[in-house]
Write a protein that holds these residues in place. Structure first.
Motif, mmCIF file in Angstrom:
data_model
loop_
_atom_site.group_PDB
_atom_site.id
_atom_site.type_symbol
_atom_site.label_atom_id
_atom_site.label_comp_id
_atom_site.label_asym_id
_atom_site.label_seq_id
_atom_site.Cartn_x
_atom_site.Cartn_y
_atom_site.Cartn_z
ATOM 1 N N ALA A 157 48.858 34.230 37.669
ATOM 2 C CA ALA A 157 49.090 32.987 38.405
ATOM 3 C C ALA A 157 48.624 33.108 39.863
ATOM 4 O O ALA A 157 48.051 32.162 40.416
ATOM 5 N N HIS A 158 48.845 34.259 40.463
ATOM 6 C CA HIS A 158 48.480 34.443 41.873
ATOM 7 C C HIS A 158 46.977 34.294 42.097
ATOM 8 O O HIS A 158 46.545 33.627 43.049
ATOM 9 N N VAL A 159 46.173 34.905 41.241
ATOM 10 C CA VAL A 159 44.717 34.790 41.416
ATOM 11 C C VAL A 159 44.259 33.350 41.209
ATOM 12 O O VAL A 159 43.249 32.909 41.773
ATOM 13 N N ASN A 216 51.981 32.688 46.292
ATOM 14 C CA ASN A 216 51.367 33.202 47.520
ATOM 15 C C ASN A 216 51.819 34.648 47.648
ATOM 16 O O ASN A 216 52.991 34.964 47.439
ATOM 17 N N SER A 217 50.905 35.531 47.980
ATOM 18 C CA SER A 217 51.280 36.946 48.075
ATOM 19 C C SER A 217 51.758 37.285 49.479
ATOM 20 O O SER A 217 52.938 37.520 49.719
ATOM 21 N N TYR A 218 50.803 37.293 50.425
ATOM 22 C CA TYR A 218 51.165 37.714 51.784
ATOM 23 C C TYR A 218 50.482 36.873 52.853
ATOM 24 O O TYR A 218 50.415 37.286 54.005
ATOM 25 N N HIS A 256 36.035 38.433 43.339
ATOM 26 C CA HIS A 256 36.286 39.841 43.687
ATOM 27 C C HIS A 256 37.787 40.091 43.835
ATOM 28 O O HIS A 256 38.294 41.158 43.460
ATOM 29 N N HIS A 257 38.486 39.112 44.397
ATOM 30 C CA HIS A 257 39.944 39.218 44.518
ATOM 31 C C HIS A 257 40.577 39.311 43.130
ATOM 32 O O HIS A 257 41.458 40.153 42.888
ATOM 33 N N GLU A 258 40.123 38.477 42.214
ATOM 34 C CA GLU A 258 40.696 38.514 40.858
ATOM 35 C C GLU A 258 40.421 39.862 40.188
ATOM 36 O O GLU A 258 41.277 40.398 39.482
ATOM 37 N N GLN A 308 40.244 42.710 41.670
ATOM 38 C CA GLN A 308 41.214 43.670 42.206
ATOM 39 C C GLN A 308 42.541 43.562 41.458
ATOM 40 O O GLN A 308 43.178 44.572 41.139
ATOM 41 N N HIS A 309 42.941 42.337 41.174
ATOM 42 C CA HIS A 309 44.202 42.159 40.449
ATOM 43 C C HIS A 309 44.077 42.567 38.991
ATOM 44 O O HIS A 309 45.076 42.948 38.369
ATOM 45 N N GLN A 310 42.881 42.501 38.421
ATOM 46 C CA GLN A 310 42.701 43.001 37.049
ATOM 47 C C GLN A 310 43.060 44.484 36.981
ATOM 48 O O GLN A 310 43.689 44.952 36.029
HETATM 49 FE FE FE2 Z 1 45.955 39.006 45.929
#
Ligand code: FE2
Length: 425
Positions: A75-77, A105-107, A164-166, A168-170
């Motif tokens: 959900a975050h990505v 939202n993360s941070y 690229h962010h997604e 990282q979460h993978q």
């Molecule tokens: Fe993130």
């Protein structure tokens, strides 16, 4: 009940299929629309592929404050695209659920208030199925935006960083679920057929090392995608130093343990020894001593420790103590990058991240991205150490010589190992 894994994890780092994000960059606009659509679909599908073996119950668990539930990652990505792409560039976009911004939202302080990180595991609603609907809603809107935007110059770079962010979460989806499964005494497997990736080092061969020295350029040259923390490229002066081609192995680590590695305070940094005592460390993370033999919790469940494989799930403190015991040191990130660019490191990518002795600091001339995305990296540049390379959980196409990963020195739930360096005297 967890479904069977639909894919062999050992292939996760196989980049033979190409890198869809890279293929989409630097194309004429008409062509780039199709490439970005393909890249977006490929990365979003990879997230779901990694989630597929997990039940709804698996997806909600948070086993420690630093690890997030798989459902939260999914959900975050998605929120990232909604917040930074659709709200900014798609005026007709209808927000799926206004409340999700708080939950996912993360941070990003500039993006508003958010659920406290240690309480992400308390988010039982939305459930896994509704999260899937959220992803589909945002997928359709992003695809429509890519197809219709007249401002590709602004839109495509946000798509790119979102992908690229997604990725990282993978990787975090796997490290975090492994930590959760490691708390289960029945040692569940994420993928019963999982195997360590094949290494580049030849068994029994002399590993060797490479001598580097003098002035070199490190950092990213902006000819392709990079995170802001990899820039700017700049010169470094290296003292003559030899870097080992090979990673430190479980066999090496067993020797360290047998020689009192975990019971000799003089080998350890003060903070490291305090952490060892507080956590009761006597072996790498996830190791279990069963009937006189060492086993390790892996993505394939509990497996016997293989002395030939790289040691994994060690903290910076442990890596530093091992290096001191060996009469060597951890390479600096500049030493690592220069050697990697020269092709002098076996298994630099795709097995274990490698701790360096470099603190995570801004490069000379570093400037964070403007706006909320400037919170991505820069505000974390204190009290953490840099890891280089990539791991078996890193998605294909997400690795590069200039990539700077960073974690607190006590962290060991990532796929983290080490190689050694020695000053030339
Ligand atoms: Fe993130």
């Amino acid at each position: 009940m967890p479904r069977a894994a639909a894919f062999p994890l050992a292939r996760l780092h196989d980049s033979a299929g190409g890198t869809p994000i890279a293929a989409a960059v630097a194309r004429p606009v008409a062509d780039s629309r199709r490439c970005w659509l393909e890249a977006f679909a490929a990365v979003r599908a990879e997230t779901e592929r990694r989630a597929a073996p997990l039940s709804a119950e698996d997806q909600v668990v948070q086993s420690m404050p630093e690890a997030s539930p798989a459902k939260w990652h999914r959900a975050h990505v998605t929120w990232f695209f909604e917040q930074f792409l659709l709200r900014a560039f798609a005026p007709s976009y209808r927000t799926f659920d206004e409340r999700f911004a708080y939950l996912f939202n993360s941070y990003y302080v500039a993006a508003g208030p958010r659920q406290a990180r240690p309480q992400r595991g308390l988010i039982t609603r939305p459930g896994a199925a509704e999260t899937t609907s959220y992803r589909a809603h945002v997928d359709a809107a992003v695809a429509s935006l890519i197809e219709t935007t007249s401002d590709g110059e602004s839109v495509f770079p946000i798509v790119e960083i979102g992908l690229h962010h997604e990725q990282q979460h993978q990787e975090l989806m796997l490290t975090d679920i492994l930590h959760a499964f490691a708390q289960n005494a029945t040692h569940p497997a994420y993928d019963a057929n999982w195997q360590w990736p094949g290494g580049e080092s030849e068994a029994g061969a002399e590993a060797g090392d490479m001598l580097i020295a003098d002035i070199h350029t490190i950092g990213h040259d902006r000819q392709s995608f990079s995170f802001d923390n990899e820039r700017p490229a700049h010169q470094v002066l290296l003292q003559p130093v030899r870097l080992s081609r090979a990673l430190v192995t479980n066999g090496d680590w067993l020797e360290f343990m047998a020689d009192g590695g975990y019971t000799t305070p003089g080998l350890w940094l003060s903070d490291g020894w305090a952490t060892l005592e507080a956590q009761g460390w006597d072996a790498p993370g996830y190791w279990r001593h069963v009937d006189g033999a060492w086993f390790s919790m892996t993505l394939g469940g509990l497996r016997a420790v293989d002395p030939a494989l790289p040691v994994c799930h060690v903290s910076y403190y442990e890596a530093d103590a091992f290096a001191r015991w060996a009469g060597k040191h951890l390479p600096s990130e500049a030493e690592w990058e220069v050697a990697a660019r020269a092709g002098a490191l076996d298994d630099a990518f795709g097995t274990v991240w490698q701790w360096t002795r470099s603190a995570y600091l801004p490069y000379p001339g570093y400037v964070a991205e403007p706006g909320a995305l400037g919170e991505y990296n820069g505000k974390f540049m204190v009290n953490q150490m840099v890891l280089r390379g990539s791991s078996l959980a890193t998605p294909a196409g997400h690795s590069r010589n200039t990539y700077r990963n960073f974690f607190y020195p006590s962290a060991r739930w990532q796929f983290s190992g080490l190689r050694l360096a020695e000053l030339e005297r």
